[in-house]
Design a protein around this motif. Structure first.
Motif, PDB file in Angstrom:
ATOM      1  N   MET A  53     126.471  69.525  50.323  1.00 25.14           N
ATOM      2  CA  MET A  53     126.212  68.722  49.142  1.00 25.14           C
ATOM      3  C   MET A  53     125.780  69.633  48.008  1.00 25.14           C
ATOM      4  O   MET A  53     125.362  70.759  48.240  1.00 25.14           O
ATOM      5  CB  MET A  53     125.074  67.726  49.422  1.00 25.14           C
ATOM      6  N   ARG A  54     125.881  69.088  46.807  1.00 30.47           N
ATOM      7  CA  ARG A  54     125.280  69.784  45.671  1.00 30.47           C
ATOM      8  C   ARG A  54     123.978  69.065  45.330  1.00 30.47           C
ATOM      9  O   ARG A  54     123.715  67.984  45.835  1.00 30.47           O
ATOM     10  CB  ARG A  54     126.230  69.742  44.472  1.00 30.47           C
ATOM     11  N   ARG A  56     123.207  67.335  42.869  1.00 31.25           N
ATOM     12  CA  ARG A  56     123.367  65.975  42.343  1.00 31.25           C
ATOM     13  C   ARG A  56     123.639  64.943  43.440  1.00 31.25           C
ATOM     14  O   ARG A  56     123.287  63.784  43.297  1.00 31.25           O
ATOM     15  CB  ARG A  56     124.450  65.945  41.274  1.00 31.25           C
ATOM     16  N   GLU A  57     124.241  65.364  44.523  1.00 31.51           N
ATOM     17  CA  GLU A  57     124.472  64.420  45.624  1.00 31.51           C
ATOM     18  C   GLU A  57     123.168  64.070  46.343  1.00 31.51           C
ATOM     19  O   GLU A  57     123.112  63.091  47.071  1.00 31.51           O
ATOM     20  CB  GLU A  57     125.457  64.990  46.650  1.00 31.51           C
ATOM     21  N   THR A  58     122.154  64.893  46.175  1.00 34.75           N
ATOM     22  CA  THR A  58     120.902  64.618  46.883  1.00 34.75           C
ATOM     23  C   THR A  58     120.018  63.625  46.124  1.00 34.75           C
ATOM     24  O   THR A  58     118.981  63.229  46.622  1.00 34.75           O
ATOM     25  CB  THR A  58     120.088  65.907  47.116  1.00 34.75           C
ATOM     26  N   LYS A  59     120.431  63.256  44.924  1.00 31.68           N
ATOM     27  CA  LYS A  59     119.626  62.296  44.157  1.00 31.68           C
ATOM     28  C   LYS A  59     119.954  60.883  44.615  1.00 31.68           C
ATOM     29  O   LYS A  59     121.070  60.406  44.438  1.00 31.68           O
ATOM     30  CB  LYS A  59     119.909  62.442  42.660  1.00 31.68           C
ATOM     31  N   PRO A  60     118.985  60.168  45.194  1.00 33.90           N
ATOM     32  CA  PRO A  60     119.293  58.844  45.741  1.00 33.90           C
ATOM     33  C   PRO A  60     119.601  57.794  44.679  1.00 33.90           C
ATOM     34  O   PRO A  60     120.168  56.772  44.996  1.00 33.90           O
ATOM     35  CB  PRO A  60     118.009  58.480  46.502  1.00 33.90           C
ATOM     36  N   GLU A  62     121.122  57.066  40.640  1.00 32.34           N
ATOM     37  CA  GLU A  62     121.781  57.639  39.470  1.00 32.34           C
ATOM     38  C   GLU A  62     120.751  57.770  38.348  1.00 32.34           C
ATOM     39  O   GLU A  62     119.773  57.026  38.289  1.00 32.34           O
ATOM     40  CB  GLU A  62     122.937  56.739  39.034  1.00 32.34           C
TER      41      GLU A  62
ATOM     42  N   TRP B  81     131.378  72.655  49.402  1.00 30.58           N
ATOM     43  CA  TRP B  81     131.149  72.664  47.943  1.00 30.58           C
ATOM     44  C   TRP B  81     131.164  74.069  47.362  1.00 30.58           C
ATOM     45  O   TRP B  81     130.918  74.257  46.177  1.00 30.58           O
ATOM     46  CB  TRP B  81     129.829  71.965  47.603  1.00 30.58           C
ATOM     47  N   CYS B 378     119.193  61.456  52.623  1.00 30.21           N
ATOM     48  CA  CYS B 378     119.737  62.788  52.363  1.00 30.21           C
ATOM     49  C   CYS B 378     121.028  62.736  51.556  1.00 30.21           C
ATOM     50  O   CYS B 378     121.317  63.615  50.776  1.00 30.21           O
ATOM     51  CB  CYS B 378     119.958  63.544  53.676  1.00 30.21           C
ATOM     52  N   ARG B 392     124.272  55.398  50.963  1.00 35.28           N
ATOM     53  CA  ARG B 392     122.831  55.651  51.017  1.00 35.28           C
ATOM     54  C   ARG B 392     122.030  54.532  50.344  1.00 35.28           C
ATOM     55  O   ARG B 392     120.923  54.221  50.770  1.00 35.28           O
ATOM     56  CB  ARG B 392     122.526  56.990  50.342  1.00 35.28           C
ATOM     57  N   GLN B 396     119.091  53.392  52.778  1.00 40.79           N
ATOM     58  CA  GLN B 396     117.673  53.682  52.554  1.00 40.79           C
ATOM     59  C   GLN B 396     116.862  52.407  52.354  1.00 40.79           C
ATOM     60  O   GLN B 396     115.637  52.426  52.412  1.00 40.79           O
ATOM     61  CB  GLN B 396     117.495  54.645  51.379  1.00 40.79           C
TER      62      GLN B 396
END
Lengths: 421, 475
Positions: A53-54, A56-60, A62, B81, B378, B392, B396
């Motif tokens: 992931m990058r 930005r993908e880890t931000k739950p 937007e 990535w 995650c 997610r 979550q």
């Protein structure tokens, strides 16, 4: 004027609190963080490094989520809280006045005074800054050493391994995490670590890190010197209490709180990794530093902050992890050594394990461990909470199955084992 | 210095073995073979160029996959990535241009494929008893891609039985139902028919022109029409009720088959934003309306023998065929794999997916169950959802995922590091479970009445699920 609730820390605790406060009240909410502009999942740090992931993908959520929900975000480092005037001081920034304050400052990686521990290339793994450093100091290196046999240690070993960097993994214990895991589980993880070509050294501690401008080698308690250019220190974390200490809020290991997350100062609350309960029996331990507890703290304190105080209740303990390819779930109480009077039913397969602990006298199930299998949380919880009998659980194990469709079932093995026992 | 360090530039995911390098060389030889063929060699020695190219490609791939199989089984998305080809880098854009270009040439300039078509002649004679044309060549390449990349899937997800069975299924349907069987039908002078495609994906199967063609051709043609109607009207709703749309989209369909195999390295490139979801819903249902109107007009026109509508239905059908059939499903659908992920067509354009989606959402036992409060947010599930579902978001909150677009590929559950997600066909009761997050019982309060009046409770984001709001208020 709306009440202003200020939250220091945008980790899972702070953000969960903010979200529930928003659901429950019309208060003005401000979340302050010095780490990132937006909430990201700390649990996903390893996946950024591994290229799954990058950031930005880890931000739950937007980025528009926060404005849409009227949750103010401030990027800044809070240096001091003036609890008498009820204002926060931000480094190079304005003062922020609050009506209620929640400290959710999280943890810091621990270091134990080893020689060379502050050299470049020696670090823990807790946040984005650590990841940036790790990225820099693991470029083109011949070996990384990870110190400390906990959950982060095995993650760091996997991270380096994924980049093709040879890893030596120093674990103080005689077997991986044997202070928490029963022997069979612990051994299975040892094997899993070795299966991925990690140089696992059990019963070995760090003595010193050598190097002049950056880490060049480590010396171990067994007298070995291991050439490496990166040292990951994953010997645990401790509550981040600097701000509380600087602001005259009572602390011990963490910021002292009662079961309502109230600190020693009125209108100041603390929750998540940074908090320490002022007595036993509130959480599963005084300082709870899990993702799940952080989230539960945040949710509970939100009610208190909205004038609907409710005490924190942990419920049936659960936790999960993943050791390379082996997933781990635990429910209830499964100590490394079962105390007298506790029986255990343990079924193993190829990198799979199911353990059910039960009270020998009453037959009630007290805890469940699984490796390489997935169980339903609500079923396990109901069993443990409701005091389900071992014979019923053993015969209905399929009710808790959460494995992928078509995966072979473990149930028959469990039943056979139970009838034999 | 690490002996692997220089090669890490090529594969950031880990050491790059000699075997892989050798495999890469063979793959390159195979592709080069096709290139040389395209520029003339195909007409000279078709059987030789065909077997050498396909052989080298297959052998090279086998070496690479064999090497993959040496590593411990488990989800391995290392370095995805970091690689230009899979992270919209230069290589990705070049791939997109090559794929897109191939479709443009195939549809509108087939003369440039002449040598490649001649290369496939020997196979075409063998399978169909006639010379190859551009569509045979296309089917051949398509099937080859599904088989080779399908083998890669089988190795990559070898410890996940759902993925293995599903991949074998799409490989089987592509090879048998979409390649061999249509060829055999032609050999026996029957109409070419794909038993694995139905209206509205294969829109003309229920258009009056095709129906009369089939029925005029032979008695088998009658069966084909019957098959098409029965699959669309009877079998589809029944199977979707029991298994969700996955029975088709990720187990049978050829478009899905390509997306799930050749498209797997690009699945994470789908856009997960709410904005993309809004566009998707308008677009995919718009196409469904378009194809339904077109089909209706054609039948009305056919019944009236063209007396009232005149050229209108013709205009509709030609427009649909050009913009949706060719440009959307082909050029964009596959050409944009390296840019927008593997399911661009399925997500934004396929009318079959739209129908299956409506059925799945309202009349199906399928759902992805979330495991209580186990989610660690995650984001692996959302990242690797080829349909761009923000899995997610639900996970979550501890809420089941019931989304029209979900094709049931099962990848969210496969990549989840905490065992939070499970694809299930259960009873309709309790299918929409509402958010759980941590525990139902630990908190249940009434919300301030004035607050409730002031603004909506949770963000309207993902408003697809009407059940969210009231559940949210009272717990």
């Amino acid at each position: 004027m709306k009440r202003h609730i200020v939250i220091v820390g945008n980790g899972v605790t702070g953000v969960t609190a903010a979200r529930f406060i928003r659901k429950l009240s019309a208060s003005q909410i401000t979340v302050i963080s010095s780490e990132t502009d937006h909430f990201y999942a700390r649990t996903a740090l390893m996946y950024i490094y591994m290229g799954h992931m990058r950031y930005r993908e880890t931000k739950p959520y937007e980025d528009h989520f926060w404005t849409q929900n009227g949750i103010g975000l401030v990027r800044g480092y809070v240096t001091h809280v003036d609890t008498a005037r009820k204002v926060l001081h931000i480094a190079d920034g304005p003062e922020i006045a609050y009506d209620s304050l929640l400290l959710a400052t999280g943890s810091q990686s621990s270091k134990f005074g080893w020689p060379g521990q502050n050299l470049p290339g020696v670090q823990g793994l807790y946040g984005i800054p650590d990841l940036v450093l790790m990225e820099r100091y693991t470029r083109n290196i011949s070996r990384g050493v990870v110190v400390g046999g906990g959950l982060i240690g095995v993650e760091m070993a996997e991270m380096l391994h994924a980049r093709g960097i040879p890893v030596t993994f120093l674990v103080r214990e005689d077997s991986y995490m044997d202070y928490l895991l029963p022997q069979k589980e612990s051994r299975m993880i040892n094997e899993e670590i070795c299966r991925h070509d990690i140089d696992l050294r059990l019963a070995t501690e760090l003595k010193a890190v050598k190097g002049t401008t950056r880490a060049e080698a480590v010396v171990t308690s067994t007298g070995d010197e291991i050439v490496c250019q990166f040292v990951g220190l994953t010997v645990g974390v401790h509550p981040n209490i600097g701000l509380a200490q600087a602001s005259g809020i009572a602390t011990r290991r963490g910021i002292l709180v009662n079961e309502y997350f109230e600190t020693s100062v009125p209108d100041v609350y603390a929750a998540g990794d940074c908090a320490e309960f002022n007595r036993d029996g509130i959480g599963s331990r005084r300082v709870e530093q899990l993702w799940y507890t952080g989230r539960a703290h945040g949710k509970t304190v939100a009610f208190t902050l909205c004038g609907m105080p409710r005490p924190y209740r942990r419920g049936v303990f659960f936790n999960s992890a993943k050791f390379f390819t082996i997933e781990y779930q635990t429910y209830g109480d499964v100590p490394a050594e079962p105390p007298g009077g506790i029986g255990t039913l343990c079924v193993t397969g190829n990198r799979k394990l199911l353990r059910i602990n039960f009270d020998r006298q009453s037959g009630r199930v007290t805890g469940i461990n699984v490796l390489g299998l997935r169980l339903r949380q609500d079923v396990c919880e109901a069993w443990i909470q409701g005091g389900a009998k071992i014979e019923d659980v053993a015969h209905q194990v399929n009710r808790a199955r959460f494995d992928t469709e078509f995966d072979p079932s473990f149930a028959r093995k469990v039943q056979r084992m139970f009838t034999q026992a | 210095m690490n002996k692997n360090s220089s090669l890490q530039l090529i594969v950031p995911g880990g050491p790059f073995s000699r075997l892989q390098l050798l495999g890469g060389i063979f793959i390159a030889v195979g592709l080069l073979g096709f290139l040389v063929t395209a520029f003339g060699a195909g007409s000279v020695l078709p059987a030789v160029t065909l077997s050498v190219s396909v052989g080298a490609l297959t052998f090279g791939s086998a070496l690479v996959f064999w090497r993959m199989a040496q590593k411990p089984a488990g989800v391995d998305n290392n370095g995805i990535w970091f690689s230009g080809a899979t992270a919209r880098g230069m290589a990705g854009w070049i791939l997109a241009i090559v794929f897109t270009g191939f479709y443009v040439v195939l549809y509108w300039m087939p003369q440039y494929l002449e040598h490649l078509i001649r290369m496939s002649d020997p196979l075409s004679w063998l399978m169909r008893g006639e010379a190859a044309d551009q569509w045979f060549l296309y089917g051949f390449f398509y099937t080859l891609a599904v088989l080779i990349m399908g083998a890669r899937m089988l190795v990559k997800y070898r410890d996940n039985r759902y993925q293995v069975l599903r991949t074998i299924s799409v490989m089987f349907f592509q090879l048998g139902f979409a390649f061999i069987l249509p060829g055999l039908l032609r050999m026996f002078n029957q109409p070419e028919f794909y038993f694995s495609y139905f209206w509205p994906l294969k829109y003309d199967y229920l258009w009056p022109g095709s129906v009369s063609n089939f029925t005029d051709a032979s008695r088998l043609g009658f069966f084909m029409v019957f098959w098409g109607v029965a699959m669309t009207i009877i079998v589809t709703p029944i199977l979707t009720y029991f298994f969700g749309k996955r029975w088709y989209c990720s187990w049978v369909c050829g478009c899905g088959g390509l997306a799930e195999t050749a498209g797997d390295p690009f699945r994470h490139l789908s856009d997960k934003s709410l904005f993309a979801w809004k566009i998707e819903r308008w677009m995919v249902h718009g196409v469904l309306v378009f194809v339904t109107v077109t089909t209706g007009l054609l039948w009305v026109n056919s019944a009236l023998e063209g007396s009232i509508l005149g050229g209108l239905s013709q205009t509709f059908s030609v427009t649909y065929g050009f913009f949706i059939g060719l440009i959307f499903s082909g050029v964009i659908g596959v050409g944009f794999y390296p840019i927008m992920g593997s399911r661009v067509w399925c997500r934004f354009g396929c009318p079959m997916a739209a129908i299956l989606g409506l059925l799945q959402k309202y009349f199906s036992r399928f759902r992805i169950t979330t495991n209580g409060g186990q989610c660690i947010s995650c984001g692996n599930c959302s990242t690797y959802c080829e349909m761009g579902i923000d899995v997610r978001w639900y996970a979550q909150r501890g809420q089941n995922i019931i989304r029209a677009s979900c094709v049931g590929c099962g990848m969210c559950a496969a990549v989840c590091p905490r065992g939070v997600l499970r694809l299930e066909n259960g009873s309709m009761a309790g299918r929409y479970n509402g958010p759980v997050l941590i525990h139902h019982d630990d908190v249940s309060v009434q919300v301030d009445a004035d607050w409730k009046a002031q603004r909506p409770l949770m963000p309207p984001a993902q408003e697809d699920l009407p059940i969210l709001t009231d559940r949210d208020v009272t717990w």
